[in-house]
Design a protein around this motif. Structure first.
Motif, PDB file in Angstrom:
ATOM      1  N   ASP A 147      48.256  48.049  39.924  1.00 62.06           N
ATOM      2  CA  ASP A 147      47.071  47.205  40.893  1.00 62.06           C
ATOM      3  C   ASP A 147      46.498  45.802  40.486  1.00 62.06           C
ATOM      4  O   ASP A 147      45.807  45.939  41.360  1.00 62.06           O
ATOM      5  CB  ASP A 147      45.943  48.026  39.874  1.00 62.06           C
ATOM      6  N   GLU A 148      47.037  45.451  39.909  1.00 67.78           N
ATOM      7  CA  GLU A 148      47.629  43.960  39.291  1.00 67.78           C
ATOM      8  C   GLU A 148      48.646  43.121  40.095  1.00 67.78           C
ATOM      9  O   GLU A 148      49.090  43.031  39.287  1.00 67.78           O
ATOM     10  CB  GLU A 148      47.050  43.585  38.103  1.00 67.78           C
ATOM     11  N   PRO A 149      49.147  43.051  41.829  1.00 66.73           N
ATOM     12  CA  PRO A 149      49.892  42.446  41.735  1.00 66.73           C
ATOM     13  C   PRO A 149      50.294  41.387  41.557  1.00 66.73           C
ATOM     14  O   PRO A 149      51.489  41.521  41.545  1.00 66.73           O
ATOM     15  CB  PRO A 149      49.563  42.292  43.920  1.00 66.73           C
ATOM     16  N   GLY A 209      42.874  49.433  32.926  1.00 59.38           N
ATOM     17  CA  GLY A 209      41.349  48.575  33.075  1.00 59.38           C
ATOM     18  C   GLY A 209      41.432  47.371  32.379  1.00 59.38           C
ATOM     19  O   GLY A 209      42.637  47.001  32.586  1.00 59.38           O
ATOM     20  N   GLY A 210      40.130  46.158  32.218  1.00 55.49           N
ATOM     21  CA  GLY A 210      40.256  45.222  32.058  1.00 55.49           C
ATOM     22  C   GLY A 210      40.775  44.915  31.213  1.00 55.49           C
ATOM     23  O   GLY A 210      41.773  43.604  30.648  1.00 55.49           O
ATOM     24  N   ARG A 267      46.922  33.122  32.633  1.00 62.88           N
ATOM     25  CA  ARG A 267      46.766  34.570  33.551  1.00 62.88           C
ATOM     26  C   ARG A 267      44.953  35.768  31.892  1.00 62.88           C
ATOM     27  O   ARG A 267      44.148  35.474  32.075  1.00 62.88           O
ATOM     28  CB  ARG A 267      47.436  35.622  33.313  1.00 62.88           C
ATOM     29  N   LYS A 278      43.239  33.527  30.081  1.00 57.54           N
ATOM     30  CA  LYS A 278      41.934  33.068  30.106  1.00 57.54           C
ATOM     31  C   LYS A 278      41.668  33.190  31.349  1.00 57.54           C
ATOM     32  O   LYS A 278      40.165  33.245  31.188  1.00 57.54           O
ATOM     33  CB  LYS A 278      42.514  31.162  30.116  1.00 57.54           C
ATOM     34  N   GLN A 279      42.034  33.434  32.388  1.00 59.01           N
ATOM     35  CA  GLN A 279      41.118  34.021  33.417  1.00 59.01           C
ATOM     36  C   GLN A 279      40.714  35.544  33.024  1.00 59.01           C
ATOM     37  O   GLN A 279      39.363  35.117  33.313  1.00 59.01           O
ATOM     38  CB  GLN A 279      42.071  33.876  34.487  1.00 59.01           C
ATOM     39  N   SER A 280      41.150  36.669  32.392  1.00 63.79           N
ATOM     40  CA  SER A 280      40.398  37.495  32.516  1.00 63.79           C
ATOM     41  C   SER A 280      39.995  38.194  31.436  1.00 63.79           C
ATOM     42  O   SER A 280      38.924  38.640  31.349  1.00 63.79           O
ATOM     43  CB  SER A 280      42.071  38.807  32.204  1.00 63.79           C
ATOM     44  N   GLN A 282      35.622  38.647  32.056  1.00 58.16           N
ATOM     45  CA  GLN A 282      35.482  39.622  32.717  1.00 58.16           C
ATOM     46  C   GLN A 282      35.738  40.799  31.305  1.00 58.16           C
ATOM     47  O   GLN A 282      34.791  41.885  31.503  1.00 58.16           O
ATOM     48  CB  GLN A 282      36.034  39.070  33.885  1.00 58.16           C
ATOM     49  N   ALA A 293      31.802  41.174  31.179  1.00 56.88           N
ATOM     50  CA  ALA A 293      31.261  42.206  32.886  1.00 56.88           C
ATOM     51  C   ALA A 293      31.889  43.832  32.814  1.00 56.88           C
ATOM     52  O   ALA A 293      31.363  45.194  33.444  1.00 56.88           O
ATOM     53  CB  ALA A 293      31.213  41.392  34.045  1.00 56.88           C
ATOM     54  N   ALA A 294      33.193  44.294  32.355  1.00 54.19           N
ATOM     55  CA  ALA A 294      33.427  45.159  32.972  1.00 54.19           C
ATOM     56  C   ALA A 294      33.051  46.764  31.808  1.00 54.19           C
ATOM     57  O   ALA A 294      32.458  46.589  31.320  1.00 54.19           O
ATOM     58  CB  ALA A 294      34.977  44.596  32.526  1.00 54.19           C
ATOM     59  N   ARG A 295      33.066  46.919  33.389  1.00 50.31           N
ATOM     60  CA  ARG A 295      32.742  48.491  32.032  1.00 50.31           C
ATOM     61  C   ARG A 295      34.230  49.955  31.706  1.00 50.31           C
ATOM     62  O   ARG A 295      35.164  49.524  32.220  1.00 50.31           O
ATOM     63  CB  ARG A 295      32.396  49.523  33.446  1.00 50.31           C
TER      64      ARG A 295
END
Lengths: 153, 762
Positions: free
Chosen positions: A30-32, A81-82, A139, A141-143, A146, A150-152
């Protein structure tokens, strides 16, 4: 001479690392970008293993199971998940760092042995490993914000 | 209609049939002759027009200067401005018919809110209260990372800048991007990787001056018709330039070419490496220029070395002789202009392949010189401004998110804490914004002037995301669209001609577009909507004063000028008054005339990336290379694309544009001439593939990928065998049902040109 031990260690760590990249690719479809980049990097690690072939032919290798232990401990299955993505990428980072420093050790031996061929192999593979680490760091650092803020779930 | 009498043409021209209009040939170095195109509503003659209001066309990235005809407070037509350097009076079919006829049709005139599952009309206070309540609640409960803004390539500079300040300094979210991610992200990325900052090096006049023109994945004849008319005028004039076109379809541009290379979709990088190798191997390199003004030649040479004509021919399925002929034209022409567009940008290894076009020019030193340069094209009319003003995944003024001094500059300018401005990673790209929304961590998504329910890849997924209960969607548009129908709040926006603002075209030419008429009903300019949101949210600076200190377009422009001061896109020499004449480029006619590139570590927009993975170059590594004004020759090997044809899906599906429509047709479908010319989608396949499938022209077929399918009639021709083409404009039987969620590692632009599909007769 213990170079054979380190070549074995390197060989196993490359195999573990390639397998781990492929597992993360498979588990995070799901994370292409993760899926595609991990696949590309895995095939480049295969190419590193091939380059190691003639060197092993010359010096032999003694296999140790240390990277395998690292691998099985971390990668029984990918997470979801995140935060799960973050953790999987972080594990890849640990494995790639292990490979990176193993190349460094082998490179030092190559210089001591004045083995130009091995030095060239180490130099190109170190660049490739640096690329893996740089991508993982980018990648991660980007993730991170969030996923942690913010992730649930 | 072409205004015949003034320029010696006796008969009016049907510009639907003749999309480029009559020829006005010119030789190399001659001024492009003026030709004024004009279209007025039925029954309206020039003498009936009350006022002509200066503007520029917003139906492609060319930005043709034009005047809007106004009669009795309504827009009744348009004509090209003869003195404008971009178009010298011409307009394309979209501009002539599509720019003004939608204004009075089916407009949104009042805000809509969703009640009991239905969108119902309401007033601005109710709608904005709802937006602000949601926004405040999420900021309190989760914080700025709960907010995402997805904007456009079709607003004005003033609107983007205002939105950028709201998002970056008011809310403090990194989740801002435009649909420019889908159209020109690779242009920006390739320019940054090679030259250190965004900004098109070349200009339109280079068409008049060049000896060779290379079009890479750019069907200019359909996407920028007026620009193509200029090329046709060169081709039909004396000293015609040689033309090379790289495109898997035999487009009208390819038909006019001296050499047409039709690589298999997904193999551009191999083709470019082949061209570079041939140029190097034949000694067409300006080594003096390369050693003084570039970095990375040895690595580039080593990387392209394996790409012999034979090897490239096998990967790309092009003839080795054609490749060598193209390389020879590049290597031996005195002045070369290259343009690049979606065939490269929306394909595999997009940024890598586009950088190789820059590399070719650097190897010969053909940049910043009359007749020579690169146009990494834009798709939409105001895409350049989305990128400049920070409404996309960049900081305003081409500032570098990874440079603390640049962030500090912005913080000082806006009088906010630097920590407010997200800069811990690159600003979030659109595809990731949608992913976060899908995962539920973005819960507030504000969409302005774009229609993602038609334009994004894998539409079934996008519709699913927009329908998620926990995602609050604000959609701001002039019309009801496939996207507004899935929103929680719909805000009615004014269109071009109903508001004032500036925008910048594909060759950095800035035009002022003035308000000609009032917006319908309660519709407001996008600027006024953003300002209203900022006011209601009560965003403040460090001294407790309002964060946004302007109240109108000119005020926003002045604030932007300050923001741009000293940066590559410096607007401080411009003003509304100066722009009232005609278009003026920022940065001068051409960039890099002194061969000094904006790569200094303290000045550059980006430290760059690994082209293969998109890994960021660290500031330390960047500084260690001491670029100091030299351009980067970035190299990359070819890698196979992520999706290739299989037994189940044996064709490669690519999407693209029709000459008669723009984007998702919100304007062009409301122009009867354009709608009649292309009323419905189709699939284009080669004659040989059609024969194998047993289908004839007009037969209805089902085209399917693993993501979805469409049923459309067949058109035969133009595609190479094994490749099929679908126009992406239509919201029904939409091509993007087929496309996949996959993007370039550097520019993050989706790969629209590469879907494995199958076809069967219905």
């Amino acid at each position: 001479m213990h170079l054979a031990t380190y070549l074995g260690l390197l060989h196993t760590s490359l195999r573990s690392l390639a397998a781990a990249f492929r597992e993360v690719a498979k588990g995070h479809g799901d994370e292409p970008d993760v899926q595609h980049t991990c696949t590309v990097l895995a095939s480049r690690i295969d190419a590193q293993t091939e380059k190691l072939g003639p060197i092993v032919g010359r010096y032999g290798e003694d296999r140790e199971d240390e990277p395998e232990r690292l691998h099985t401990a971390e990668f029984t299955e990918t997470r979801s998940g995140g935060v799960g993505l973050l953790r999987d990428l972080q594990d890849l980072y640990a494995l790639a760092s292990f490979t990176d420093i193993t190349w460094t050790v082998v490179g030092q031996a190559a210089q001591g042995l004045r083995d130009k061929e091995l030095m060239d192999v180490v130099s190109s593979c170190e660049q490739d490993t640096a690329r893996q680490l740089a991508w993982l760091q980018t990648r991660i650092k980007q993730s991170a914000p969030q996923a942690l803020i913010a992730a649930r779930g | 209609m072409f205004r015949a009498e003034s320029f010696g043409y006796r008969h009016p021209v049907d510009r639907i049939a003749d999309v480029w209009g009559p020829r006005t040939p010119h030789g190399r170095g001659a001024d492009w002759p003026a030709r004024v195109d004009q279209q007025l509503a039925d029954g309206v003659s020039e003498s009936d027009v009350d006022r002509w209001v200066p503007s520029a066309c917003v139906l492609c990235s060319n930005g043709c200067g034009c005047d809007i005809a106004v009669k009795d407070g309504k827009i009744v037509g348009v004509r090209g401005r003869a003195e404008d350097l971009v178009n010298r009076g011409r307009l394309g079919p979209k501009g002539l018919f599509g720019s003004w006829q939608a204004h009075g049709k089916e407009r949104l005139t009042r805000p809509l809110v969703r009640r009991g599952g239905e969108l119902v009309e309401t007033g601005w206070d109710t709608a904005m209260d709802l937006v602000v309540r949601q926004s405040r609640r999420l900021l309190e409960e989760i914080g700025p990372l709960s907010h995402g803004f997805y904007t456009s390539g079709q607003l004005f500079l003033e609107e983007y800048y205002t939105l950028g300040v709201i998002g970056k300094a008011g809310i403090g979210t990194p989740h801002m991007d435009g649909n420019t991610r889908l159209c020109t992200a690779t242009a920006a990325a390739a320019l940054k990787e090679t030259f250190g900052a965004d900004g098109q090096p070349a200009c339109h006049t280079d068409i008049d001056l060049c000896d060779a023109l290379f079009l890479y994945g750019h069907n200019m004849a359909a996407t920028q018709t007026v620009m193509w008319a200029r090329v046709l005028d060169r081709i039909e004039g004396p000293d015609r330039p040689r033309v090379v076109v790289v495109d898997p379809r035999t487009t009208p541009a390819a038909e006019a070419a001296d050499v047409h290379l039709a690589p298999l979709p997904g193999t551009n990088q191999a083709l470019m490496n082949g061209l570079l190798r041939a140029v190097i191997a034949n000694g067409w390199v300006d080594h003096d220029y390369v050693s003084h003004h570039t970095l990375g030649f040895d690595e580039l040479k080593a990387t392209v070395e394996p790409y012999t004509p034979q090897h490239v021919a096998e990967i790309c399925r092009v003839s080795p002789a054609g490749l060598l002929r193209a390389a020879e034209i590049f290597g031996t022409s005195q002045r070369v202009l290259s343009t690049v567009l979606q065939g490269f940008y929306q394909s595999h290894q997009a940024t890598a392949a586009s950088c190789q076009v820059n590399n070719l020019h650097l190897l010969r030193g053909l940049i910043g010189k009359p007749g020579s340069g690169v146009l990494q094209m834009n798709g939409q009319p105001t895409a350049q401004n989305t990128r400049e003003a920070g409404a996309d995944g960049d900081l305003p003024g081409f500032r570098n998110w990874d440079n603390p001094d640049h962030v500090e500059e912005l913080a000082r300018l806006w009088n906010v804490d630097p920590l407010t401005i997200p800069h811990w990673a690159p600003p979030t790209h659109a595809m990731q914004i949608w992913r976060y929304a899908e995962q539920g961590s973005i819960m507030f998504l504000w969409i302005s002037a774009t229609n993602p329910a038609v334009s994004l890849p894998e539409l079934a997924r996008i519709r699913r995301i927009l329908r998620q209960d926990d995602l609050f969607v604000v959609a701001q548009d002039a019309f009801r669209t496939e996207t507004t129908e899935l929103a929680d709040v719909v805000l009615p926006a004014a269109m071009w001609g109903e508001k004032t603002g500036t925008f910048t075209n594909l060759s950095r030419v800035v035009h002022l577009s003035e308000q000609a008429v009032a917006p319908p009903g309660e519709a407001r300019s996008d600027l006024d909507i953003f300002l209203d949101y900022a006011r209601r949210m009560d965003f403040r600076d460090r001294d407790g004063d309002p964060l946004i200190k302007w109240t109108d377009a000119e005020g926003a422009f002045k604030a932007w000028q300050e923001c741009s001061r000293g940066r590559p896109c410096d607007y401080t020499d411009l003003s509304y008054d100066k722009l009232r004449g005609s278009g003026i480029p920022w940065g001068g006619e051409r960039l890099y005339t002194d061969s000094v590139f904006p790569t200094h570590a303290d000045y550059c927009e980006d430290y760059g990336h690994d082209l293969l993975t998109g890994a960021s170059t660290t500031p330390t590594d960047y500084k260690a290379r001491r670029p100091d004004g030299r351009a980067f020759l970035k190299a990359a090997e070819y890698t196979p694309p992520p999706e290739v044809p299989s037994d189940d899906y044996p064709f490669i599906g690519t999407t693209g544009r029709s000459v008669y429509h723009f984007h998702t047709r919100t304007k062009t479908k409301r122009a009867p001439e354009l709608q009649k010319a292309a009323p419905q989608p189709w699939v284009e396949i080669s004659a040989s593939d059609a024969a194998d499938l047993g289908v004839a022209e007009g037969d209805l077929v089902r085209v399917e990928s693993s993501r979805g399918g469409v049923e459309v009639p067949v058109r035969i021709g133009r595609c190479r065998d094994g490749v099929v083409f679908l126009p992406f404009h239509y919201g029904f039987q939409a091509a993007n049902e087929l496309t996949h969620t996959e993007w370039d590692p550097v520019s993050k632009q989706p790969l629209y040109k590469l879907s494995a599909v199958r076809i069967r007769k219905v």
